[in-house]
Design a protein around this motif. Structure first.
Motif, PDB file in Angstrom:
ATOM      1  N   LYS A  14      -4.346   1.189   4.919  1.00 58.23           N
ATOM      2  CA  LYS A  14      -3.355   0.316   5.567  1.00 58.23           C
ATOM      3  C   LYS A  14      -3.894  -0.215   6.880  1.00 58.23           C
ATOM      4  O   LYS A  14      -3.833  -1.416   7.141  1.00 58.23           O
ATOM      5  N   CYS A  17      -1.498  -4.835  -4.751  1.00 59.81           N
ATOM      6  CA  CYS A  17      -0.977  -3.526  -4.380  1.00 59.81           C
ATOM      7  C   CYS A  17      -2.071  -2.480  -4.530  1.00 59.81           C
ATOM      8  O   CYS A  17      -2.897  -2.564  -5.440  1.00 59.81           O
ATOM      9  N   VAL A  18      -2.052  -1.496  -3.618  1.00 61.89           N
ATOM     10  CA  VAL A  18      -3.011  -0.401  -3.668  1.00 61.89           C
ATOM     11  C   VAL A  18      -2.224   0.894  -3.860  1.00 61.89           C
ATOM     12  O   VAL A  18      -1.316   1.195  -3.085  1.00 61.89           O
ATOM     13  N   VAL A  44       0.852  -1.186   0.000  1.00 64.63           N
ATOM     14  CA  VAL A  44       0.000   0.000   0.000  1.00 64.63           C
ATOM     15  C   VAL A  44       0.891   1.240   0.000  1.00 64.63           C
ATOM     16  O   VAL A  44       1.849   1.321   0.767  1.00 64.63           O
TER      17      VAL A  44
END
Length: 82
Positions: free
Chosen positions: A14, A39-40, A6
């Motif tokens: 998170k 993934c962000v 993140v």
């Protein structure tokens, strides 16, 4: 649970992912995504330099325009189908 990368600026996401039991790692550099299931990113600087050589095994979720609940739901959907 899953290992989720993140972007540093997305603290609320998170925290929520950690509360759900996921291992959360900060994305500071390209290699930080190594070993992540998903993934962000914030979308603020998305592909700013037109770099397209990044290799990532998992999904990438752009959080721009979504609240933390919506992003976490997308994460759950992506990791459950992979």
């Amino acid at each position: 649970m899953a290992r989720i990368g993140v972007e540093e600026s997305l603290t609320d996401i998170k925290q929520q992912l950690q509360e759900q039991g996921h291992e959360v790692v900060d994305l500071r550099q390209e290699q930080d995504s190594s070993g992540c299931d998903c993934c962000v990113i914030s979308g603020q600087d998305q592909n700013m330099m037109n770099m397209q050589n990044t290799q990532m095994q998992g999904s990438v979720i752009n959080a721009h325009g979504y609240d933390s609940n919506e992003v976490c739901q997308q994460v759950e959907e992506r990791i459950s189908t992979s």
